[in-house]
Design a protein around this motif. Structure first.
Motif, PDB file in Angstrom:
ATOM      1  N   MET A   1       9.677  -1.121  -8.153  1.00  0.00           N
ATOM      2  CA  MET A   1       9.532  -1.394  -6.727  1.00  0.00           C
ATOM      3  C   MET A   1       8.112  -1.856  -6.401  1.00  0.00           C
ATOM      4  SD  MET A   1      11.746   1.968  -5.668  1.00  0.00           S
ATOM      5  CE  MET A   1      10.847   2.288  -4.160  1.00  0.00           C
ATOM      6  N   PHE A   2       7.124  -1.215  -7.018  1.00  0.00           N
ATOM      7  CA  PHE A   2       5.736  -1.600  -6.754  1.00  0.00           C
ATOM      8  C   PHE A   2       5.437  -2.991  -7.295  1.00  0.00           C
ATOM      9  CE2 PHE A   2       1.251  -1.775  -8.194  1.00  0.00           C
ATOM     10  CZ  PHE A   2       0.671  -1.820  -6.937  1.00  0.00           C
ATOM     11  N   ALA A   3       5.996  -3.338  -8.453  1.00  0.00           N
ATOM     12  CA  ALA A   3       5.773  -4.674  -9.008  1.00  0.00           C
ATOM     13  C   ALA A   3       6.236  -5.748  -8.025  1.00  0.00           C
ATOM     14  CB  ALA A   3       6.501  -4.819 -10.342  1.00  0.00           C
ATOM     15  N   GLY A   4       7.416  -5.557  -7.428  1.00  0.00           N
ATOM     16  CA  GLY A   4       7.905  -6.524  -6.450  1.00  0.00           C
ATOM     17  C   GLY A   4       7.012  -6.617  -5.234  1.00  0.00           C
ATOM     18  N   ALA A   5       6.587  -5.470  -4.702  1.00  0.00           N
ATOM     19  CA  ALA A   5       5.738  -5.458  -3.505  1.00  0.00           C
ATOM     20  C   ALA A   5       4.380  -6.089  -3.775  1.00  0.00           C
ATOM     21  CB  ALA A   5       5.569  -4.025  -3.007  1.00  0.00           C
ATOM     22  N   LEU A   6       3.812  -5.840  -4.958  1.00  0.00           N
ATOM     23  CA  LEU A   6       2.505  -6.394  -5.294  1.00  0.00           C
ATOM     24  C   LEU A   6       2.562  -7.915  -5.422  1.00  0.00           C
ATOM     25  CD1 LEU A   6      -0.451  -5.981  -6.092  1.00  0.00           C
ATOM     26  CD2 LEU A   6       0.309  -5.677  -8.458  1.00  0.00           C
ATOM     27  N   ILE A   7       3.573  -8.431  -6.117  1.00  0.00           N
ATOM     28  CA  ILE A   7       3.697  -9.880  -6.269  1.00  0.00           C
ATOM     29  C   ILE A   7       3.911 -10.533  -4.906  1.00  0.00           C
ATOM     30  CG2 ILE A   7       5.073 -11.740  -7.276  1.00  0.00           C
ATOM     31  CD1 ILE A   7       5.671  -9.817  -9.613  1.00  0.00           C
TER      32      ILE A   7
ATOM     33  N   LEU B   1       9.979  10.709  -1.944  1.00  0.00           N
ATOM     34  CA  LEU B   1      10.614   9.441  -2.301  1.00  0.00           C
ATOM     35  C   LEU B   1      11.321   8.828  -1.099  1.00  0.00           C
ATOM     36  CD1 LEU B   1      11.501   7.347  -4.416  1.00  0.00           C
ATOM     37  CD2 LEU B   1      13.445   8.828  -4.956  1.00  0.00           C
ATOM     38  N   ILE B   2      12.093   9.629  -0.395  1.00  0.00           N
ATOM     39  CA  ILE B   2      12.855   9.113   0.743  1.00  0.00           C
ATOM     40  C   ILE B   2      11.931   8.660   1.867  1.00  0.00           C
ATOM     41  CG2 ILE B   2      14.456   9.763   2.590  1.00  0.00           C
ATOM     42  CD1 ILE B   2      15.902  11.534   0.565  1.00  0.00           C
ATOM     43  N   VAL B   3      10.951   9.486   2.229  1.00  0.00           N
ATOM     44  CA  VAL B   3      10.056   9.148   3.342  1.00  0.00           C
ATOM     45  C   VAL B   3       9.179   7.947   2.987  1.00  0.00           C
ATOM     46  CG1 VAL B   3       8.121   9.966   4.742  1.00  0.00           C
ATOM     47  CG2 VAL B   3      10.070  11.473   4.307  1.00  0.00           C
ATOM     48  N   GLY B   4       8.646   7.940   1.754  1.00  0.00           N
ATOM     49  CA  GLY B   4       7.793   6.819   1.355  1.00  0.00           C
ATOM     50  C   GLY B   4       8.531   5.504   1.395  1.00  0.00           C
ATOM     51  N   TYR B   5       9.748   5.478   0.872  1.00  0.00           N
ATOM     52  CA  TYR B   5      10.474   4.215   0.865  1.00  0.00           C
ATOM     53  C   TYR B   5      11.013   3.862   2.252  1.00  0.00           C
ATOM     54  CZ  TYR B   5      12.689   0.202  -1.147  1.00  0.00           C
ATOM     55  OH  TYR B   5      13.014  -1.099  -1.445  1.00  0.00           O
ATOM     56  N   LEU B   6      11.223   4.879   3.102  1.00  0.00           N
ATOM     57  CA  LEU B   6      11.595   4.603   4.486  1.00  0.00           C
ATOM     58  C   LEU B   6      10.500   3.802   5.185  1.00  0.00           C
ATOM     59  CD1 LEU B   6      13.264   7.007   6.973  1.00  0.00           C
ATOM     60  CD2 LEU B   6      11.138   5.929   7.636  1.00  0.00           C
ATOM     61  N   VAL B   7       9.246   4.182   4.973  1.00  0.00           N
ATOM     62  CA  VAL B   7       8.123   3.460   5.587  1.00  0.00           C
ATOM     63  C   VAL B   7       7.999   2.057   4.993  1.00  0.00           C
ATOM     64  CG1 VAL B   7       5.630   3.463   5.971  1.00  0.00           C
ATOM     65  CG2 VAL B   7       6.917   5.610   6.094  1.00  0.00           C
ATOM     66  N   ALA B   8       8.133   1.948   3.662  1.00  0.00           N
ATOM     67  CA  ALA B   8       8.065   0.631   3.020  1.00  0.00           C
ATOM     68  C   ALA B   8       9.178  -0.285   3.528  1.00  0.00           C
ATOM     69  CB  ALA B   8       8.152   0.787   1.500  1.00  0.00           C
ATOM     70  N   SER B   9      10.383   0.268   3.713  1.00  0.00           N
ATOM     71  CA  SER B   9      11.510  -0.519   4.215  1.00  0.00           C
ATOM     72  C   SER B   9      11.226  -1.063   5.609  1.00  0.00           C
ATOM     73  CB  SER B   9      12.778   0.333   4.244  1.00  0.00           C
ATOM     74  OG  SER B   9      13.174   0.707   2.951  1.00  0.00           O
TER      75      SER B   9
ATOM     76  N   LEU C   1       3.816   5.343  -5.925  1.00  0.00           N
ATOM     77  CA  LEU C   1       3.646   5.266  -7.375  1.00  0.00           C
ATOM     78  C   LEU C   1       2.585   6.255  -7.849  1.00  0.00           C
ATOM     79  CD1 LEU C   1       4.191   3.937 -10.119  1.00  0.00           C
ATOM     80  CD2 LEU C   1       2.527   2.162  -9.495  1.00  0.00           C
ATOM     81  N   GLY C   2       1.483   6.320  -7.125  1.00  0.00           N
ATOM     82  CA  GLY C   2       0.427   7.261  -7.488  1.00  0.00           C
ATOM     83  C   GLY C   2       0.911   8.702  -7.486  1.00  0.00           C
ATOM     84  N   TYR C   3       1.754   9.036  -6.524  1.00  0.00           N
ATOM     85  CA  TYR C   3       2.293  10.399  -6.444  1.00  0.00           C
ATOM     86  C   TYR C   3       3.130  10.729  -7.683  1.00  0.00           C
ATOM     87  CZ  TYR C   3       5.437  14.165  -5.014  1.00  0.00           C
ATOM     88  OH  TYR C   3       6.173  15.326  -4.978  1.00  0.00           O
TER      89      TYR C   3
ATOM     90  N   LEU D   1       0.821  -1.205   0.000  1.00  0.00           N
ATOM     91  CA  LEU D   1       0.000   0.000   0.000  1.00  0.00           C
ATOM     92  C   LEU D   1       0.861   1.264   0.000  1.00  0.00           C
ATOM     93  CD1 LEU D   1      -2.856  -1.003   2.475  1.00  0.00           C
ATOM     94  CD2 LEU D   1      -3.064  -0.595   0.012  1.00  0.00           C
ATOM     95  N   VAL D   2       1.941   1.238   0.762  1.00  0.00           N
ATOM     96  CA  VAL D   2       2.821   2.414   0.820  1.00  0.00           C
ATOM     97  C   VAL D   2       3.477   2.669  -0.536  1.00  0.00           C
ATOM     98  CG1 VAL D   2       4.941   3.333   1.834  1.00  0.00           C
ATOM     99  CG2 VAL D   2       3.237   2.244   3.299  1.00  0.00           C
TER     100      VAL D   2
END
Length: 409
Positions: free
Chosen positions: A374-380, A307-315, A294-296, A288-289
């Motif tokens: 990155m989203f493709a990996g997270a979705l799969i 970019l940095i904050v979003g991927y920090l949360v995903a990490s 991606l939507g942004y 979701l993160v």
């Protein structure tokens, strides 16, 4: 107990981190290497991809060998090979030779990736294994925090070639530490029934085990998003956003710190809520993160801070998914710990390498193609999580009530 776990995690984590150190220190140097060797971005990225491919394939060899001869001899061999190839990388002036040497350097580094996981399974199962694995991740993950910063300092002082001399020293230190601190965890009596034929049968059994492979692929696609970020972020952040190598290293370290900090909760959350529910929630939240990120960028956004904050949360959520799926996948397979750990590591690395190679032609120095990968990996990973860990059969496997079909006793 805690101090004993931490001591073991310190040794195993440092051995595991030597290979990734050769990746993470290398990242700030990618643009400079391209200029020095007159190579384009895709060729320089191939030197990174070759390392990932080798570190994946090498684990298929080291895992079964460590079951047959013990954990320490293949570790010694791998570190020596890694050190020799690192010296070659430091001396080369041709990008094609660099790619070749990076491949064999990765073959050496593979020993440190697969064997420590097998040692964890030699020593513990269940939540104790989760605690040790999360502590190992704590030490292991020092690499993506310190290595880019160290790499930037080394590059500034000695050029990009200094990176390879630095990892040669790290390998030498690993050999000394292993000789003086690490005890053999797979004794002669446990090796008697291990053989190459047995390893091949073990691989065949594991490949047919849908539950095991499902767990392995969850972690593989979760971490593949990070690999895409790893390969593309130097070009995006240094080339597009104009960060210096040191600033890029600091931004990269933030993501790593997020992953590390949350991974330390694996044992406690697993004990309180169960490892499977934690994986389900974390995989869903991560997807979701990254979807929001991606939507942004699809909407035309172009903020480095987002970019940095979003991927920090995903990490942070990946810091739960990857250690816990590793523990769950190895839980039933103590007699095949080296082989199972090898297959797990190989699938993770090759999945990441394939997606990195696939993203190579789309490198534009822009954030959107990177975030799409990155989203493709997270979705799969999310889809596989719910397919693998839902239903009574999955619950029975996690509880340990259903052994691997056809496994030798």
């Amino acid at each position: 107990m805690t101090s004993r776990l931490f001591k073991m995690a310190l040794v195993l984590g440092l051995l595991s981190a030597i290979g990734p150190f050769a990746i993470d220190m290398y990242l700030p140097a990618l643009p400079a290497i391209g200029q020095a060797l007159n190579a384009d971005g895709a060729s320089v990225q191939m030197s990174l991809t070759a390392f990932f491919i080798a570190i994946g394939l090498g684990q298929l060899l080291y895992g079964p060998v460590s079951d047959m001869v013990g954990r320490k001899p293949p570790l010694y061999f791998g570190l020596l090979l890694f050190a020799a190839c690192s010296i070659g990388c430091a001396l080369t002036s041709d990008v094609h030779l660099l790619i070749t040497l990076r491949f064999f350097q990765g073959m050496g580094a593979a020993a440190g990736m697969v064997i420590p996981r097998a040692i964890v399974r030699d020593l513990h199962t269940g939540t104790e294994a989760a605690k040790l694995m999360s502590l190992l991740m704590l030490v292991f993950s020092v690499s993506p925090i310190l290595a880019p910063l160290t790499g930037s300092a080394v590059i500034a002082a000695f050029s990009w070639r200094g990176v390879f001399w630095a990892v040669t020293i790290a390998a030498a230190a690993g050999i000394v530490m292993m000789a003086t601190v690490l005890a053999e965890t797979r004794g002669p009596e446990e090796r008697q029934e291990s053989s190459l034929g047995g390893a091949l049968r073990g691989y065949w059994l594991l490949l047919r085990d849908r539950h095991f492979m499902g767990l392995v692929l969850i972690g593989s696609f979760a971490i593949s998003g990070f690999f895409i970020y790893l390969a593309n972020s130097p070009f995006v952040m240094i080339g597009h956003y104009g960060l210096t190598p040191t600033q890029y290293s600091l931004a990269f370290a933030l993501n790593a710190a997020s992953f590390i900090g949350v991974s330390q909760l694996c044992g406690k959350l697993g004990e309180r809520f169960g490892m499977v529910p934690v994986v389900k929630v974390a995989a869903s939240a991560c997807a979701l993160v990254v979807l929001a990120l991606l939507g942004y960028f699809l909407a035309g956004g172009d903020s480095l801070a987002v970019l940095i904050v979003g991927y920090l949360v995903a990490s942070a959520f990946m810091g739960l998914v990857i250690p816990l799926t590793s523990v769950l996948s190895l839980e039933e397979h103590g007699e095949l710990a080296g082989t199972a750990s090898a297959l797990l590591g190989t699938v993770q690395m090759l999945t990441g390498a394939v997606l990195m190679a696939a993203s190579g032609p789309f490198i534009q120095g822009k954030p959107l193609p990177m975030v799409m990968g990155m989203f493709a990996g997270a979705l799969i990973a999310l889809v596989l999580t719910w397919l693998t860990l839902s239903g009574p059969a999955a619950a029975a496997r996690v509880a340990g009530s259903k052994p691997l079909p056809g496994a030798a006793k």
